[in-house]
Design a protein around this motif. Structure first.
Motif, PDB file in Angstrom:
ATOM      1  N   SER A  90      19.417 -26.514 -18.748  1.00  0.00           N
ATOM      2  CA  SER A  90      17.995 -26.707 -19.180  1.00  0.00           C
ATOM      3  C   SER A  90      17.395 -28.121 -18.952  1.00  0.00           C
ATOM      4  O   SER A  90      16.296 -28.431 -18.627  1.00  0.00           O
TER       5      SER A  90
ATOM      6  N   LEU B 208      16.923 -28.893 -15.428  1.00  0.00           N
ATOM      7  CA  LEU B 208      15.733 -28.216 -14.961  1.00  0.00           C
ATOM      8  C   LEU B 208      14.450 -29.235 -15.176  1.00  0.00           C
ATOM      9  O   LEU B 208      13.719 -29.367 -14.441  1.00  0.00           O
ATOM     10  N   LEU B 209      14.624 -29.339 -16.358  1.00  0.00           N
ATOM     11  CA  LEU B 209      13.281 -30.021 -16.946  1.00  0.00           C
ATOM     12  C   LEU B 209      13.172 -31.420 -16.315  1.00  0.00           C
ATOM     13  O   LEU B 209      12.154 -31.842 -15.797  1.00  0.00           O
TER      14      LEU B 209
ATOM     15  N   ALA C  14       2.795 -32.609 -17.227  1.00  0.00           N
ATOM     16  CA  ALA C  14       2.627 -31.222 -16.943  1.00  0.00           C
ATOM     17  C   ALA C  14       3.696 -30.341 -17.628  1.00  0.00           C
ATOM     18  O   ALA C  14       3.432 -29.136 -17.746  1.00  0.00           O
ATOM     19  N   VAL C  15       4.593 -30.924 -18.028  1.00  0.00           N
ATOM     20  CA  VAL C  15       5.860 -30.035 -18.580  1.00  0.00           C
ATOM     21  C   VAL C  15       5.880 -30.560 -19.958  1.00  0.00           C
ATOM     22  O   VAL C  15       6.147 -31.627 -20.260  1.00  0.00           O
ATOM     23  N   LYS C  16       5.612 -29.186 -21.016  1.00  0.00           N
ATOM     24  CA  LYS C  16       5.345 -29.631 -22.548  1.00  0.00           C
ATOM     25  C   LYS C  16       6.234 -28.593 -23.080  1.00  0.00           C
ATOM     26  O   LYS C  16       6.856 -27.599 -22.562  1.00  0.00           O
ATOM     27  N   GLY C  17       6.567 -29.033 -24.473  1.00  0.00           N
ATOM     28  CA  GLY C  17       7.346 -28.127 -25.070  1.00  0.00           C
ATOM     29  C   GLY C  17       6.322 -27.992 -26.393  1.00  0.00           C
ATOM     30  O   GLY C  17       5.371 -28.703 -26.489  1.00  0.00           O
ATOM     31  N   LEU C  18       6.829 -26.991 -27.179  1.00  0.00           N
ATOM     32  CA  LEU C  18       5.867 -26.607 -28.365  1.00  0.00           C
ATOM     33  C   LEU C  18       6.512 -26.950 -29.837  1.00  0.00           C
ATOM     34  O   LEU C  18       7.747 -26.921 -29.810  1.00  0.00           O
ATOM     35  N   CYS C  19       5.895 -27.145 -30.753  1.00  0.00           N
ATOM     36  CA  CYS C  19       6.297 -27.473 -31.835  1.00  0.00           C
ATOM     37  C   CYS C  19       5.151 -27.118 -33.017  1.00  0.00           C
ATOM     38  O   CYS C  19       3.924 -27.094 -32.854  1.00  0.00           O
TER      39      CYS C  19
ATOM     40  N   GLN D 248       1.169 -27.941 -31.588  1.00  0.00           N
ATOM     41  CA  GLN D 248       1.127 -28.921 -30.746  1.00  0.00           C
ATOM     42  C   GLN D 248       2.100 -28.799 -29.595  1.00  0.00           C
ATOM     43  O   GLN D 248       3.322 -28.276 -29.773  1.00  0.00           O
ATOM     44  N   PHE D 249       1.791 -29.798 -28.628  1.00  0.00           N
ATOM     45  CA  PHE D 249       2.536 -30.056 -27.487  1.00  0.00           C
ATOM     46  C   PHE D 249       3.429 -31.026 -27.927  1.00  0.00           C
ATOM     47  O   PHE D 249       3.191 -32.030 -28.777  1.00  0.00           O
TER      48      PHE D 249
ATOM     49  N   PRO E 244       9.402 -31.758 -24.369  1.00  0.00           N
ATOM     50  CA  PRO E 244      10.391 -30.546 -24.419  1.00  0.00           C
ATOM     51  C   PRO E 244      11.679 -30.818 -25.237  1.00  0.00           C
ATOM     52  O   PRO E 244      12.316 -31.926 -24.910  1.00  0.00           O
ATOM     53  N   PHE E 245      12.220 -29.882 -25.726  1.00  0.00           N
ATOM     54  CA  PHE E 245      13.500 -29.739 -26.550  1.00  0.00           C
ATOM     55  C   PHE E 245      13.511 -30.680 -27.726  1.00  0.00           C
ATOM     56  O   PHE E 245      14.609 -30.684 -27.999  1.00  0.00           O
TER      57      PHE E 245
ATOM     58  N   GLY F 255      11.926 -30.828 -30.517  1.00  0.00           N
ATOM     59  CA  GLY F 255      11.916 -30.061 -31.634  1.00  0.00           C
ATOM     60  C   GLY F 255      11.185 -30.830 -32.852  1.00  0.00           C
ATOM     61  O   GLY F 255      11.101 -30.110 -33.972  1.00  0.00           O
TER      62      GLY F 255
END
Lengths: 476, 225
Positions: free
Chosen positions: A349, A352-353, A364-369, A381-382, A385-386, A388
């Protein structure tokens, strides 16, 4: 007395060029107006070292000329020292084009001089540089012999001394003035000089000569400073042609990346971020940074990331030089894969990121928390990524520390900012009062409702104390 | 003689009428009625097209599938901020969620393809209205490569030519949940519209009992308040 090996690189600048080999090429020292380095084709045309530029140009019509640059050679020398550091420990730089190695310390490890030299030569031959070499029982002795292209590594004191004695004084480190002085009294070779007793030399000549002779014979201590490899990878490559199309940069870039690969592999490291500096013709530069979240050392993987990045970059002028440096490196971690799950695809992963971020940009690529803040626009919030965790240091909390509550209904999609409600709705659930935010000045008093619009979609709307209605989200 | 037939059968040189293709692997949607209609559930890998207007519960009926996945779930180009709280309280591990907001349509398709074939993702949801046949084919090949499920979240326009998807659903709002019609299904016939009752999972989003619904306050009401 320790044994030294000296490596002399007569055409360091020429060998380090990335160029088309079909023309004669000479490198000219502008101050002395003489040719210092030349390629094979120039030699075939009758050009020799030390010739003036005008004579050289008259011998070869399509001659290409470059200015001699000692700083470029010094940088290349460092790279070579770095490259050899895997084989041998004590390396000293003799700028602009020589390297001194202390052989004595390494002989036990390699079990003999010939083995040592064999592995050293194998490492050296991987580089595109021409070199001449010699051994000697003092740094200066090895240097004089190497510059004379002795090209033998022996440890017999007699053989080395007799070879040294045959050298002319002009081939040594002595200044022309000292050489002239000695020639006038009939001292022409090193042998002549060594046959004079030290005391007499001291009486008739200056102290510098005594020092030199002492160092040459190894009687005086010669202090040398040893090379320490840098922590960071930082190398550049001059392009012989100005490159306007970024896709043409791939080949020279691959050259640097392969060096990076070797650099990282011997350290057992992964690079997480690389930056590529493109020096442009209009004296501007363009910095490109590429990250790999999983960490990577292989050249092909980095090249793919750079290719993706290149697609979104526009150049204002042609590129003349590329510099590659590492921004973040980390020790390599063991990769663990689930033996039962099996590796489904090619990428992890994190890989890929990195791929997505290289092409689309990091934003443009975000994670969520989620955070513990009760205000809806702050609780989701954004983030990286990964990661946490929340980007806000004040309300930082691990995703896992907040209890999950399946009955807590939140819209799946929030509007970027609440919009005035302009349609007829019927309310299905509510109100849920959110009256909070007194601690940071963003006070919020809202009554939230779940409502159904006439077209059948489920909306999250709120009413302010001023009785205004806003749309904030959609339950999709 | 029978030995010879056995041999030919084993080499798959004989086709017999009773031979049927093995049913594709499916994953349960969590709704018994939907599973029954789809002969077990949604396909395990492949492209699923969902046509619906926004906000009628198109994401909610996928929640059970997304919850059953252990690898990444990627949301590409959702129509707004994807709400972390919603996913979190539904039980999704947010460390397995990526949200991508590409600038261009081609970048969205590129990102989807990369995610699908990486093998690191288990589901990719892409919000985009129009697709071309070759684009869907590429996504399908990527799905097979990375063992991944692709959802195309399309608007409700029904005009396009048939796309080479494994399953195509059309969703419409209904008082008890959703009106679902299966317009295309690999290895099966299209199924006319039926009502999917979601009241056991999402009681709030059903409004059969009219007593629950409070009319929207009009100007007249506001004066009283």
């Amino acid at each position: 007395m320790s044994l030294w090996i000296y490596l002399h690189f007569p055409a360091l600048q020429l060998n380090s060029l990335h160029y088309d080999q079909s023309h004669g090429l000479v490198i000219v020292d502008g101050r002395r107006n003489e040719i210092v380095q030349l390629n094979q084709i120039a030699q075939e045309n009758g050009i020799k070292q030390g010739l003036g530029l005008a004579s050289a140009a008259s011998l070869c019509s399509d001659l290409q000329v470059l200015q001699y640059d000692p700083s470029c050679e010094a940088a290349k020398l460092k790279e070579i020292a770095h490259w050899l550091y895997v084989i041998t420990s004590d390396i000293s730089l003799f700028e602009p084009n020589g390297l001194l190695l202390r052989a004595s310390n390494m002989l036990t490890l390699y079990d003999g001089l010939s083995n040592y030299w064999e592995s050293l030569a194998a490492q050296l031959n991987a580089l595109p540089f021409d070199y001449s070499f010699a051994s000697g029982y003092s740094p200066f002795a090895a240097r004089v012999l190497a510059r004379k292209c002795f090209n033998r590594i022996v440890d017999s004191k007699e053989a080395l001394l007799s070879e040294l004695k045959r050298c002319a004084l002009s081939e040594t480190e002595l200044t022309p003035k000292q050489v002239a002085k000695l020639t006038r009294v009939g001292v022409n070779t090193v042998g002549d000089l060594l046959s004079i007793p030290m005391a007499d030399v001291a009486k008739r000549f200056d102290v510098d000569l005594v020092n030199y002779v002492g160092r040459l014979t190894g009687k005086f201590h010669h202090a040398v400073e040893f090379y320490h490899p840098p922590e960071k990878f930082n190398r550049y490559l001059d392009l012989f042609f100005e490159v306007e199309n970024l896709s043409l940069l791939e080949k020279p870039l691959l050259k640097l990346l392969s060096q990076l690969q070797a650099f990282l592999r011997i350290r057992d490291q992964y690079a997480h971020e690389l930056s590529l500096l493109l020096t442009l013709r209009n004296n501007q530069s363009c910095q490109i940074s590429v990250t790999s979240s999983a960490g990577e050392y292989r050249q092909e993987a980095w090249l793919t990331l750079f290719q993706l990045k290149f697609e979104s970059i526009k150049l204002s002028a042609p590129v003349m030089r590329i510099t590659l440096s590492t921004e973040r490196v980390a020790a390599r971690q063991g990769e663990m894969a689930d033996i039962f799950e099996g590796k489904q695809g090619k990428l992890s992963s994190l890989e890929l990121l990195s791929l997505l971020q290289a092409k689309l940009g990091e934003s443009a690529v975000k994670g969520l928390c989620v955070t513990e803040d009760p205000r809806p626009h702050l609780s989701s919030q954004f983030c990286q990524p990964f990661s946490g965790t929340s980007p806000l240091a004040t309300s930082i909390s691990r995703n896992s520390s907040i209890p999950r509550n399946k009955s807590r209904l939140r819209p799946s999609i929030l509007l970027p900012s609440p919009k005035l409600l302009r349609e007829r709705i019927s309310i299905a659930q509510g109100p849920e009062r959110v009256s909070t935010g007194w601690w940071d000045g963003q006070v919020m008093i809202r009554d939230y409702f779940i409502a159904r619009a006439e077209n059948g979609s489920w909306l999250w709307v709120f009413r302010t104390p001023e009785q205004q209605w806003f749309l904030h989200g959609v339950f999709s | 003689m029978s030995d010879l037939i056995d041999l030919l059968e084993r080499k798959r040189l004989i086709w017999q009428g009773r031979y049927s293709q093995p049913a594709p692997e499916v994953v349960s949607s969590g709704y018994p009625l939907l599973d029954e209609k789809l002969a077990g559930g949604l396909p395990k890998t492949g492209v699923v097209s969902i046509q619906s207007s926004i906000g009628i519960g198109e994401l909610r009926i996928l929640m059970n599938i997304l919850l059953s996945k252990s690898r990444l779930v990627v949301f590409i180009n959702p129509p707004g901020f994807l709400c972390a709280e919603f996913l979190y309280h539904q039980g999704i591990d947010l460390n397995n969620v990526l949200v991508i907001y590409p600038r261009r349509k081609n970048e969205a398709l590129w990102a989807a393809e990369q995610c699908l074939k990486s093998g690191a993702c288990s589901a990719v949801l892409l919000w985009q209205h129009a697709f071309e046949i070759h684009q869907v084919k590429r996504l399908k090949i990527a799905c097979d490569e990375g063992d991944c499920l692709q959802f195309l979240m399309r608007g409700c326009a029904r005009t396009e030519a048939s796309l080479p998807v494994s399953l195509s659903m059309h969703l419409a709002p209904h008082s008890q949940g959703l009106d679902v019609s299966i317009t295309k299904r690999k290895g099966g016939w299209p199924i006319p519209a039926f009502t999917l009752d979601v009241s056991t999972y999402w009681p709030v989003f059903c409004y059969a009992k009219a007593s629950n619904v409070i009319p929207f306050p009009t100007a007249h009401h506001q004066k009283i308040v």
